[in-house]
Design a protein around this motif. Structure first.
Motif, short mmCIF file in Angstrom:
data_model
loop_
_atom_site.label_atom_id
_atom_site.label_comp_id
_atom_site.label_asym_id
_atom_site.label_seq_id
_atom_site.Cartn_x
_atom_site.Cartn_y
_atom_site.Cartn_z
N ALA A 150 81.85 86.21 13.23
CA ALA A 150 82.68 85.40 12.35
C ALA A 150 82.76 83.98 12.86
CB ALA A 150 84.09 86.00 12.27
N LEU A 151 82.97 83.86 14.16
CA LEU A 151 83.09 82.54 14.75
C LEU A 151 81.78 81.78 14.66
CD1 LEU A 151 85.01 80.66 16.14
CD2 LEU A 151 84.41 81.68 18.32
N ASN A 152 80.68 82.48 14.90
CA ASN A 152 79.38 81.83 14.82
C ASN A 152 79.11 81.34 13.41
OD1 ASN A 152 79.00 82.54 17.42
ND2 ASN A 152 77.71 84.31 16.99
N SER A 153 79.41 82.19 12.42
CA SER A 153 79.16 81.80 11.05
C SER A 153 80.03 80.62 10.66
CB SER A 153 79.45 82.97 10.11
OG SER A 153 79.34 82.56 8.78
N ALA A 154 81.30 80.65 11.10
CA ALA A 154 82.18 79.54 10.79
C ALA A 154 81.64 78.26 11.40
CB ALA A 154 83.59 79.83 11.33
N SER A 155 81.11 78.35 12.61
CA SER A 155 80.52 77.19 13.24
C SER A 155 79.35 76.69 12.41
CB SER A 155 80.03 77.54 14.65
OG SER A 155 81.09 77.96 15.45
N THR A 156 78.55 77.63 11.91
CA THR A 156 77.35 77.25 11.20
C THR A 156 77.66 76.46 9.95
OG1 THR A 156 76.29 79.26 11.99
CG2 THR A 156 75.25 78.15 10.13
N HIS A 157 78.73 76.85 9.23
CA HIS A 157 78.99 76.10 8.00
C HIS A 157 80.09 75.06 8.17
CE1 HIS A 157 82.51 78.63 7.11
NE2 HIS A 157 81.75 79.68 7.31
N GLY A 158 80.31 74.63 9.42
CA GLY A 158 81.09 73.43 9.64
C GLY A 158 82.58 73.61 9.71
N ASN A 159 83.10 74.80 9.87
CA ASN A 159 84.54 75.00 9.95
C ASN A 159 85.10 74.75 11.34
OD1 ASN A 159 85.12 75.65 7.30
ND2 ASN A 159 84.52 77.77 7.57
N ILE A 160 84.22 74.72 12.35
CA ILE A 160 84.68 74.53 13.72
C ILE A 160 84.15 73.21 14.25
CG2 ILE A 160 84.63 75.46 16.06
CD1 ILE A 160 84.28 78.19 14.83
N MET A 161 85.04 72.39 14.80
CA MET A 161 84.62 71.11 15.33
C MET A 161 84.17 71.27 16.76
SD MET A 161 85.31 69.25 12.74
CE MET A 161 85.16 67.60 13.38
N LEU A 174 93.12 83.90 8.65
CA LEU A 174 93.96 83.50 9.78
C LEU A 174 93.87 82.01 10.03
CD1 LEU A 174 93.29 86.38 12.34
CD2 LEU A 174 95.43 85.93 11.11
N ARG A 175 92.66 81.49 9.98
CA ARG A 175 92.46 80.07 10.26
C ARG A 175 93.16 79.20 9.21
NH1 ARG A 175 89.17 76.88 8.02
NH2 ARG A 175 88.53 74.89 8.92
N SER A 176 93.03 79.57 7.94
CA SER A 176 93.68 78.80 6.87
C SER A 176 95.20 78.86 7.01
CB SER A 176 93.26 79.33 5.50
OG SER A 176 91.88 79.18 5.32
N PHE A 177 95.72 80.06 7.30
CA PHE A 177 97.18 80.21 7.45
C PHE A 177 97.68 79.40 8.64
CE2 PHE A 177 100.79 82.47 9.39
CZ PHE A 177 101.69 82.44 8.32
N SER A 197 95.15 72.37 18.34
CA SER A 197 93.76 72.19 18.73
C SER A 197 92.84 73.06 17.88
CB SER A 197 93.58 72.56 20.21
OG SER A 197 92.22 72.71 20.53
N THR A 198 91.84 72.42 17.27
CA THR A 198 90.91 73.16 16.42
C THR A 198 90.15 74.21 17.22
OG1 THR A 198 90.63 71.15 15.11
CG2 THR A 198 89.00 72.90 14.80
N ILE A 199 89.77 73.88 18.43
CA ILE A 199 89.02 74.83 19.25
C ILE A 199 89.86 76.05 19.58
CG2 ILE A 199 88.02 75.17 21.55
CD1 ILE A 199 86.89 72.41 21.42
N MET A 200 91.11 75.85 19.99
CA MET A 200 91.96 76.97 20.35
C MET A 200 92.26 77.85 19.13
SD MET A 200 92.14 76.72 23.49
CE MET A 200 93.16 78.18 23.66
N VAL A 201 92.48 77.23 17.98
CA VAL A 201 92.71 78.00 16.76
C VAL A 201 91.48 78.85 16.43
CG1 VAL A 201 93.07 77.85 14.26
CG2 VAL A 201 94.38 76.38 15.81
N SER A 202 90.31 78.24 16.58
CA SER A 202 89.07 78.95 16.27
C SER A 202 88.86 80.13 17.21
CB SER A 202 87.87 78.00 16.36
OG SER A 202 88.01 76.95 15.44
N LEU A 203 89.11 79.91 18.50
CA LEU A 203 88.94 80.99 19.47
C LEU A 203 89.93 82.13 19.22
CD1 LEU A 203 88.41 78.97 22.79
CD2 LEU A 203 86.69 80.18 21.45
#
Length: 350
Positions: A17-28, A240-243, A252-258
């Motif tokens: 999930a995290l990898n895919s989110a990274s791929t389409h630009g959701n993670i900075m 979860l990320r949207s909420f 922090s975007t990174i901490m939220v993503s992790l």
């Protein structure tokens, strides 16, 4: 899952999930995060400059590196999952993670924690790459079909894109790389006796003794589990990320993503672990010339395990699986983001 997948098996769900989110630009990436307010389009521009080859390379390397780092926990999971297949189940059923880890060190040596890791890497590189690439293609196809031309215009349809696209990408990747996954399971499950001496020896032996279709034992359980595993991890991650951002937009975007990636991985693993356990056991059916144990198909295998080991038997090995979620997500995130930053400086192959 990755069923690892993966599959993750999963694979492994939160990681994908995290990898895919990274791929389409959701993670900075870390370098761009501090400029989020001033340059909110920077990441999407960077992604547009990253060619397909670079995306596949970064995804494959990140997945392989993460699997190597968490290989000891992954092997412990497999060893626990297959305990109930043979007569020694009573003696081993009470073993804790630390007892089993000590047994591996004492009987097989410390390097045995990485038994089968070469196959894992050989499997992970194409699996992660195909999964990332297929998800982008399925998403591009599904967005106009479901009326999601612009992100977040329709929350339900947008979530359906992640759910369906993620599941289809997982099924595609698992089907394409399944023989490697089966060989990895058989090599990792070996203890003191080494029946399979390597990847090619395993392929040759399985084809000779069990036929070519022997490389696809348990594929039904795999495909049944891969779709839900990745779809759950994708949808939970996005929700979860949207909420989180709606309540605490300055975190922090990174901490939220992790955090969201880890929680989605735990949710996915919990929901699909019984299927993963059945998959492992079906993959080992007939291995090393042993007699078959489960002869009544997928659902008959479920019934057999519950009857002989109880419902808890379906979650044998879940703890080491949980323990590897957070480090897997963190390692993949940092590796993928670093490689993406480096590779974005290289002109796309297209």
């Amino acid at each position: 899952m990755n069923m690892e997948a993966r599959v993750g098996a999963v694979l492994e769900g939160g990681q994908r999930a995290l990898n895919s989110a990274s791929t389409h630009g959701n993670i900075m990436d870390a370098g761009a995060r501090k400029f989020l307010q001033q340059h909110n389009n920077k990441q999407s521009q960077q992604h547009s400059q990253l060619g397909t080859v670079q995306q596949l390379l970064a995804g494959g390397i990140a997945g392989a590196f993460s699997k190597t780092c968490t290989a000891p926990l992954a092997r412990l999971t497999i060893l626990f999952q297959v305990q109930g297949m043979h007569s020694d189940v009573t003696a081993l059923s009470k073993a804790s993670i630390w007892q089993e880890a000590s047994r591996v060190i004492n009987e097989e040596g410390f390097r045995a924690f990485w038994k089968g890791n070469l196959v894992t890497i050989a499997h992970r590189l194409p699996y992660s790459s195909v999964s990332f690439y297929a998800y982008e293609r399925y998403k591009s196809f599904l967005q106009p079909v479901l009326g999601v031309e612009n992100h977040r215009v329709n929350g339900t349809a947008d979530l359906a894109v992640h759910f369906i696209g993620g599941g289809m990408a997982g099924i595609t990747a698992a089907s394409a790389t399944y023989p490697l996954d089966l060989v990895r399971t058989r090599i990792s499950a070996q203890r003191n006796t080494m029946y399979y001496r390597g990847i090619w020896h395993a392929f040759h032996t399985i084809c000779r003794e069990e036929g070519f279709l022997g490389l696809y034992k348990g594929l039904g359980a795999t495909l049944l589990g891969v779709g839900p595993s990745i779809a759950i991890s994708f949808s939970v991650y996005e929700s979860l990320r949207s909420f989180w951002h709606s309540k605490r937009p300055n975190d922090s975007t990174i901490m939220v993503s992790l955090a969201c990636g880890s929680l989605s991985g735990i949710a996915s693993s919990t929901a699909t672990f019984p299927l993963d356990l059945v998959r492992r056991r079906m993959q080992l059916e007939g291995a090393g010339g042993r007699a078959r144990i489960y002869t009544s198909g997928l659902f008959g295998t479920f019934a057999h395990i519950i009857h002989t080991e109880g419902f808890r038997g379906m979650y044998r090995g879940i703890l080491p699986e949980y323990y590897k979620v957070v480090p897997s997500v963190g390692i993949v995130f940092m590796t993928y983001e670093t490689l993406k930053m480096l590779l974005s400086r290289i002109p796309p192959a297209s």
